[in-house]
Design an enzyme around this catalytic site. Sequence first.
Site, PDB file in Angstrom:
ATOM      1  N   LYS A 197       2.582  -2.239  -2.030  1.00 23.57           N
ATOM      2  CA  LYS A 197       1.823  -2.319  -3.275  1.00 23.57           C
ATOM      3  C   LYS A 197       0.975  -1.065  -3.518  1.00 23.57           C
ATOM      4  CE  LYS A 197       1.732  -7.322  -3.834  1.00 23.57           C
ATOM      5  NZ  LYS A 197       0.903  -8.550  -3.884  1.00 23.57           N
ATOM      6  N   ARG A 232       3.510 -11.405   3.991  1.00 24.55           N
ATOM      7  CA  ARG A 232       4.739 -11.305   3.210  1.00 24.55           C
ATOM      8  C   ARG A 232       5.146  -9.831   3.173  1.00 24.55           C
ATOM      9  NH1 ARG A 232       5.996 -10.440  -2.272  1.00 24.55           N
ATOM     10  NH2 ARG A 232       7.745 -11.675  -3.080  1.00 24.55           N
TER      11      ARG A 232
END
Length: 252
Positions: A197, A232
């Site tokens: 991210k 995750r």
Amino acid sequence: MGILNVTPDSFSDGGDYTDVEIAVKHAKEMIEDGVDIIDIGGQSTRPGYVEISFDEEMKRVVPVIQAIRAFSDIPISIDTYFPEVAKAALEAGADIVNDVKGMDVSGMVEVVAKYQAPIIIMHSRPRQEGVSIFDDLAQFYQEKIALCQAHNISKENICFDPGIGFHKSMEDNELILSFPEKCRYEDYPLLYGVSRKRTIAHLINEDKPKERDFGSVAASLYSLEKGVEMVRVHNVKGMSDTLAVWNKLKMN
């Protein structure tokens, strides 16, 4: 939790696994690499994404779930905020609902209650003005716990995700990543999804998402050391190997 995006437009791997056969091959690789849960998503939620219909999302995810179920009983989570997709996925063999809109979409809580499925509830709302990110998370958790209780959803089936990157400033993202203990509510488990991210890009100055795996693993390992129960990730082998070495060295 290993990420399997069957989407053409996800920010780091869009288009890589849209074919069922290729998606299944990647699922098998993740299983070999030690994944605990495969998280299947049929819609990108990257910044600026264009929403697809629940019919289109179903067409992407259900065949992949069915194909994996033909050879493995590995736990599968369905990454969706559409109750229609969650229902179809659970009936196809998925075990867990991973809802990026935290059951804010009408009908999702009823599906989760009907199937008594474990639910991962993400905070993805803009932060309330004048409220710290940690207080905002706590208020959100309290609201969702009350919603679950009203629908007889077992406490043991609830997991929270503070939603790194979703409607949050870089400062708030880094606070969530730095202080997982402040993002916890009572003893409810936490999922952290920071893999590739922008928060990682900011920390290591890396524009290419697929070049952020080392930073992602480091951030995920830090979260786990701070007590987060689940991470995750895109690179399952990198995370699995890192944990194996880390845990072995800690025991010595």
